[in-house]
Write an enzyme that holds these catalytic residues in place. Structure first.
Site, mmCIF file in Angstrom:
data_model
loop_
_atom_site.group_PDB
_atom_site.id
_atom_site.type_symbol
_atom_site.label_atom_id
_atom_site.label_comp_id
_atom_site.label_asym_id
_atom_site.label_seq_id
_atom_site.Cartn_x
_atom_site.Cartn_y
_atom_site.Cartn_z
ATOM 1 N N GLU A 78 31.265 -4.954 41.399
ATOM 2 C CA GLU A 78 31.963 -4.231 42.459
ATOM 3 C C GLU A 78 31.813 -4.952 43.793
ATOM 4 O OE1 GLU A 78 33.930 -1.829 41.943
ATOM 5 O OE2 GLU A 78 33.382 -1.245 39.895
ATOM 6 N N ARG A 88 32.543 17.508 50.686
ATOM 7 C CA ARG A 88 31.807 18.501 49.917
ATOM 8 C C ARG A 88 31.987 18.160 48.447
ATOM 9 N NH1 ARG A 88 29.947 23.159 51.717
ATOM 10 N NH2 ARG A 88 30.619 24.339 49.887
ATOM 11 N N CYS A 141 28.341 6.373 41.275
ATOM 12 C CA CYS A 141 28.267 4.906 41.276
ATOM 13 C C CYS A 141 28.604 4.364 42.660
ATOM 14 C CB CYS A 141 29.219 4.334 40.229
ATOM 15 S SG CYS A 141 28.760 4.711 38.526
ATOM 16 N N HIS A 165 29.914 -2.216 36.918
ATOM 17 C CA HIS A 165 30.352 -1.193 35.971
ATOM 18 C C HIS A 165 30.534 -1.809 34.585
ATOM 19 C CE1 HIS A 165 31.820 1.878 39.064
ATOM 20 N NE2 HIS A 165 31.129 2.569 38.178
#
Length: 212
Positions: A78, A88, A141, A165
């Site tokens: 990444e 939230r 992640c 990943h």
């Protein structure tokens, strides 16, 4: 280098997490690197707290986190973790949304400072499908990659950090038609190649990057 490699526990109803299983198979020494592995919870902020606790008690040159990306065909280092911790969110147990702590000096994003292009190319040279990803998603992640950048920025200026990943393993897709998977041994081989490519040398200058 002393490298801490973290991986998440199973989540989302899965019995295994291929990231954790592959990390458990890593050799304690890869090239010139000494490897320490650490299981972390797939929970916002708790995952970062476990890593931070480890950093407070041991010295590491690099923290590399590994996570599952079900639906991807290949191994994907990444490029960037974005700050979406102001939303939230619901935890991975399906509970009601919870407020998360926001640092007042948070940056909008942190880019991995590892040689991610060299790592991607090394995985492919090992015969394992790989591509450089420009999106770590919006779950834990991405959160961990962002928080690693925050820790490096605010507390550990010499720390290098990144995230990779990995796909499902075959046993996870038996009841998921048309879903890609990769054998555990192949994932481990790819991660080993990526870790071996970590160095202080400048990253290779090639055009790489997927957005899906």
């Amino acid at each position: 280098m002393n490298i801490l490699v973290t991986a998440f526990d199973p989540f989302g109803g899965e019995k295994v997490n291929p990231a954790l299983e592959a990390v458990r198979q890593l050799d304690p020494t890869i090239g010139a690197h000494t490897i320490t592995t650490l299981e972390i919870p797939t929970v916002f902020h708790k995952s970062k707290d476990v890593i931070q606790h480890e950093l407070e008690h041991h010295h590491y040159d690099v923290v590399l986190s590994i996570g599952q990306a079900g639906g991807r065909f290949n191994i994907t280092p990444e490029r960037v973790g974005i700050n979406i911790d102001d939303a939230r969110i619901a935890d991975n147990k399906g509970n009601q949304p919870i407020d998360v702590v926001i640092h007042p000096d948070s940056a909008p994003a942190y880019f991995s400072n590892l040689p991610i292009k060299s790592m991607t190319e090394a995985i492919k040279k090992a015969g394992v499908p790989a591509s450089l990803s420009n999106t770590a998603g919006t779950f834990v992640c991405n959160h961990v990659l962002y928080q690693l950048g925050y820790l490096a920025d605010k507390y550990y200026p010499n720390l290098r950090f990144g995230f990779i990943h990995v796909p499902f393993i075959p046993e996870q897709v038996i009841d998921k038609p048309n879903t890609p998977s990769m054998s555990l041994d192949t994932i481990t081989k790819g991660l080993t190649a990526a870790i071996n490519a970590i160095s202080d040398h400048p990253d290779v200058k090639v055009a790489l990057g997927e957005t899906h």
